[in-house]
Design a protein around this motif. Structure first.
Motif, PDB file in Angstrom:
ATOM      1  N   ILE A   6      -8.083  14.321  -4.404  1.00  0.00           N
ATOM      2  CA  ILE A   6      -7.986  12.967  -4.956  1.00  0.00           C
ATOM      3  C   ILE A   6      -6.559  12.446  -4.851  1.00  0.00           C
ATOM      4  N   ASP A   7      -6.445  11.212  -4.353  1.00  0.00           N
ATOM      5  CA  ASP A   7      -5.143  10.546  -4.241  1.00  0.00           C
ATOM      6  C   ASP A   7      -4.804   9.928  -5.599  1.00  0.00           C
ATOM      7  N   PHE A   8      -3.884  10.579  -6.310  1.00  0.00           N
ATOM      8  CA  PHE A   8      -3.601  10.161  -7.688  1.00  0.00           C
ATOM      9  C   PHE A   8      -2.834   8.842  -7.748  1.00  0.00           C
ATOM     10  N   SER A   9      -2.160   8.485  -6.662  1.00  0.00           N
ATOM     11  CA  SER A   9      -1.386   7.232  -6.666  1.00  0.00           C
ATOM     12  C   SER A   9      -2.311   6.014  -6.738  1.00  0.00           C
ATOM     13  N   LYS A  10      -3.563   6.222  -6.359  1.00  0.00           N
ATOM     14  CA  LYS A  10      -4.509   5.088  -6.359  1.00  0.00           C
ATOM     15  C   LYS A  10      -5.019   4.745  -7.758  1.00  0.00           C
ATOM     16  N   LEU A  11      -4.558   5.514  -8.729  1.00  0.00           N
ATOM     17  CA  LEU A  11      -4.935   5.228 -10.109  1.00  0.00           C
ATOM     18  C   LEU A  11      -4.337   3.897 -10.576  1.00  0.00           C
ATOM     19  N   SER A  12      -3.196   3.552  -9.995  1.00  0.00           N
ATOM     20  CA  SER A  12      -2.677   2.224 -10.307  1.00  0.00           C
ATOM     21  C   SER A  12      -2.891   1.371  -9.056  1.00  0.00           C
ATOM     22  N   GLY A  13      -3.582   0.274  -9.240  1.00  0.00           N
ATOM     23  CA  GLY A  13      -3.881  -0.560  -8.082  1.00  0.00           C
ATOM     24  C   GLY A  13      -5.358  -0.887  -8.031  1.00  0.00           C
ATOM     25  N   GLU A  14      -5.749  -1.446  -6.917  1.00  0.00           N
ATOM     26  CA  GLU A  14      -7.124  -1.973  -6.846  1.00  0.00           C
ATOM     27  C   GLU A  14      -8.197  -0.871  -6.796  1.00  0.00           C
ATOM     28  N   ASP A  15      -7.774   0.353  -6.442  1.00  0.00           N
ATOM     29  CA  ASP A  15      -8.745   1.456  -6.395  1.00  0.00           C
ATOM     30  C   ASP A  15      -8.837   2.234  -7.703  1.00  0.00           C
TER      31      ASP A  15
END
Ligand code: OGA
Ligand code: NI
Length: 316
Positions: A6-15
């Motif tokens: 899981i790409d944890f950076s995508k927790l902030s943002g549109e995903d």
């Protein structure tokens, strides 16, 4: 089959919603998942690898060679006994916490590990908030439970276990680490990216936790299983002993204080059937650890039974 990445950076943002769902699935269906883009810098991770390996060479290897585990296996082989040994682990362990003495000989070890632990603790707290949200609990619910609500000795415990699994001449005779579930809360593992060996039990089969360079493997322990009323089950895992390579692993764990009371979150009990007998009792974490220490490599359900208030704990 491989555990979710899981790409944890995508927790902030549109995903964000999608990422929350992936983490929920990782907790519910797997109990183990790997985070990439977790925010811990590559530079720091490279230093952690370096000082851990140097620490082993400089301060641990000699001890391991004369450890009871190595002696036991040597004795058995001398007697031509090749039976599997299930009382020991082919592992070297050093535990770091806020209150113990840290190794001092390896240059940069203390500073690097202090920096690493501070970062990992933040990541643990973020993950617990994600779990709160995914379970429909108020933000900070789990961390509050872990802190026991009281004085300084009632704060959550953050530990880091620096392990090495040296090459084993008789890998079929012993485990690197015998199968178990973890006792505590959230475990964040920085495992070797060359030498494998970690496996989880998934639908009755042992599957490898695939090494991915500089990822952090997350799993949840028995206390999250109780707090989530069984939605996030702690999963069985083990480390194989292998003939080649010295596997390094740095496992950090965020656990309740020994005085914290752990029980299923009422919100989650109401959603399921309140009439049926509760699987999980309310107990004090220290009492659980007392049972766990004795029963770590045994089936886990009896541990929950043993800390039921009606049962006289073997530790009192
Ligand atoms: C543990 C554990 C795995 C590893 O310490 O509980 O499961 O890879 N460690 O060291
Ligand atoms: Ni474990």
């Amino acid at each position: 089959m491989a555990i979710p990445v899981i790409d944890f950076s995508k927790l902030s943002g549109e995903d964000r919603a999608k990422t929350l769902a992936l983490i929920h699935n990782g907790c519910e269906e797997w109990g183990f998942f790997q985070l990439v883009n977790h925010g811990i810098s590559e530079e720091l991770l490279e230093r952690v690898k370096k000082v851990s390996s140097e620490f082993y060479k400089l301060e641990r290897e000699e001890n391991f060679k004369t450890s009871t585990t190595v002696n036991l296996l040597n004795e058995l082989v001398e007697k031509n006994n090749r039976d599997k040994v299930d009382t020991v682990d082919w592992e070297d362990v050093y535990l770091l916490s806020d209150n113990n003495e840290w190794p001092s000989k390896t240059p940069g070890f203390r500073e690097t590990m202090a920096e690493y632990r501070a970062q990992l603790k933040k990541l643990a707290l973020k993950l617990m908030e994600v779990m709160d949200e995914n379970l429909g609990l108020p933000k900070g619910y789990m961390n509050k439970a872990f802190n026991g609500g009281g004085g300084e000795e009632e704060t959550a415990y953050f530990g880091t276990k620096v392990s090495h699994y040296p090459p084993c001449p008789q890998p079929e005779m012993v485990n690197g680490l015998r199968a178990h579930t973890d006792a505590g809360g959230v475990i964040l593992l920085f495992q070797d990216d060359q030498v494998n060996g970690l496996q989880i039990l998934k639908d009755g089969e042992w599957i490898d936790v695939q090494p991915i360079k500089n990822s952090i493997v997350i799993n949840t322990g028995d206390q999250i299983e109780v707090l989530s009323n069984g939605r996030y089950k702690s999963v069985w895992h083990r480390v194989l002993a292998l003939p080649d390579g010295n596997r390094r692993s740095v496992a950090s764990f965020y656990n309740p204080s020994y005085k914290a009371t752990i029980a299923p979150a009422q919100q989650l009990v109401e959603k399921s059937n309140k009439e049926v007998n509760q699987d999980y009792p309310e107990f004090v974490f220290g009492d659980y650890m007392c049972v766990y220490t004795e029963q770590k490599f045994l089936p886990k359900e009896p541990r929950f039974q043993a800390v039921k208030p009606t049962v006289l704990s073997p530790c009192h």
